[in-house]
Design a protein around this motif. Structure first.
Motif, mmCIF file in Angstrom:
data_model
loop_
_atom_site.group_PDB
_atom_site.id
_atom_site.type_symbol
_atom_site.label_atom_id
_atom_site.label_comp_id
_atom_site.label_asym_id
_atom_site.label_seq_id
_atom_site.Cartn_x
_atom_site.Cartn_y
_atom_site.Cartn_z
ATOM 1 N N UNK A 293 1.323 -2.785 -12.745
ATOM 2 C CA UNK A 293 0.483 -2.127 -13.743
ATOM 3 C C UNK A 293 -0.759 -2.961 -14.047
ATOM 4 N N UNK A 294 -0.680 -4.285 -13.909
ATOM 5 C CA UNK A 294 -1.812 -5.171 -14.216
ATOM 6 C C UNK A 294 -2.736 -5.374 -13.015
ATOM 7 N N UNK A 295 -2.356 -4.858 -11.855
ATOM 8 C CA UNK A 295 -3.210 -4.981 -10.674
ATOM 9 C C UNK A 295 -4.432 -4.062 -10.748
ATOM 10 N N UNK A 296 -4.351 -3.022 -11.546
ATOM 11 C CA UNK A 296 -5.392 -1.999 -11.597
ATOM 12 C C UNK A 296 -6.499 -2.300 -12.607
ATOM 13 N N UNK A 297 -6.345 -3.293 -13.463
ATOM 14 C CA UNK A 297 -7.369 -3.545 -14.473
ATOM 15 C C UNK A 297 -8.263 -4.712 -14.057
ATOM 16 N N UNK A 298 -9.450 -4.752 -14.639
ATOM 17 C CA UNK A 298 -10.377 -5.846 -14.395
ATOM 18 C C UNK A 298 -9.891 -7.107 -15.103
ATOM 19 N N UNK A 299 -10.440 -8.238 -14.691
ATOM 20 C CA UNK A 299 -10.115 -9.477 -15.380
ATOM 21 C C UNK A 299 -10.373 -9.299 -16.871
ATOM 22 N N UNK A 300 -9.416 -9.741 -17.690
ATOM 23 C CA UNK A 300 -9.579 -9.582 -19.133
ATOM 24 C C UNK A 300 -9.378 -10.890 -19.902
ATOM 25 N N UNK A 301 -9.133 -11.985 -19.183
ATOM 26 C CA UNK A 301 -8.964 -13.274 -19.854
ATOM 27 C C UNK A 301 -9.802 -14.316 -19.120
ATOM 28 N N UNK A 302 -10.453 -15.172 -19.912
ATOM 29 C CA UNK A 302 -11.195 -16.274 -19.319
ATOM 30 C C UNK A 302 -11.218 -17.416 -20.329
ATOM 31 N N UNK A 303 -11.496 -18.595 -19.822
ATOM 32 C CA UNK A 303 -11.556 -19.733 -20.720
ATOM 33 C C UNK A 303 -11.723 -21.031 -19.981
ATOM 34 N N UNK A 304 -11.619 -22.098 -20.728
ATOM 35 C CA UNK A 304 -11.761 -23.424 -20.170
ATOM 36 C C UNK A 304 -10.733 -24.372 -20.751
ATOM 37 N N UNK A 305 -10.274 -25.277 -19.910
ATOM 38 C CA UNK A 305 -9.330 -26.309 -20.300
ATOM 39 C C UNK A 305 -10.108 -27.612 -20.320
ATOM 40 N N UNK A 306 -10.615 -27.992 -21.481
ATOM 41 C CA UNK A 306 -11.473 -29.164 -21.621
ATOM 42 C C UNK A 306 -10.670 -30.441 -21.455
#
Length: 143
Positions: free
Chosen positions: A13-26
């Motif tokens: 079900x999650x293969x069909x959506x665009x990327x929805x999370x992003x971030x950085x690990x400082x």
């Protein structure tokens, strides 16, 4: 880092959506070491390029890429499990900022967590008595 396929694959079900999370690990270690932490938590892990790794479980798939300043994270997460991703990063002891977006690219939720932004070597040292008092191991001195 070796490839780990012991975890559960991403739910289709999650293969069909665009990327929805992003971030950085400082201040995070390399993407390889972060991927090892995910694999140790039961996630699948595989090399995505010379410098990046893809990690996944049934509710999240993210790519980890090392840069000069931090390790970047981007991919897809079940929006109901976004806080679980943050909890996992916290359990790994990482300082991070992650953002969750809707299908239209609108920011839904942001979580920043981790250790203070001042590097330990630059922080002012505490006297041993003050440090122990902060930890509740000694009482404050009488005046």
């Amino acid at each position: 880092m070796d490839i780990s396929d012991e975890g559960r694959p991403l739910d289709p079900v999650w293969l069909e959506i665009n990327n929805n999370v992003c971030g950085g690990l400082t201040g995070a270690p390399s993407a390889s070491l972060v991927a090892q932490r995910f694999a140790g938590a039961g996630w699948n892990s595989r090399s995505a390029s010379w410098e990046s790794y893809e990690v996944e479980t049934n509710w999240c798939r993210v790519e980890l890429e090392t840069t000069d300043r931090c390790t970047l994270l981007n991919g897809v997460v079940d929006p109901d499990r976004f806080v679980d991703l943050a909890a996992l990063l916290t359990r790994f002891g990482l300082r991070f900022s992650i953002e969750l977006y809707d299908d239209d690219g609108e920011l839904l939720h942001e979580i920043q967590a981790g250790t203070p932004s001042v590097p330990i070597r630059e922080a002012a040292p505490l006297l041993p008595g003050r440090l122990l008092a902060r930890l509740g191991l000694v009482t404050a001195a009488k005046r």
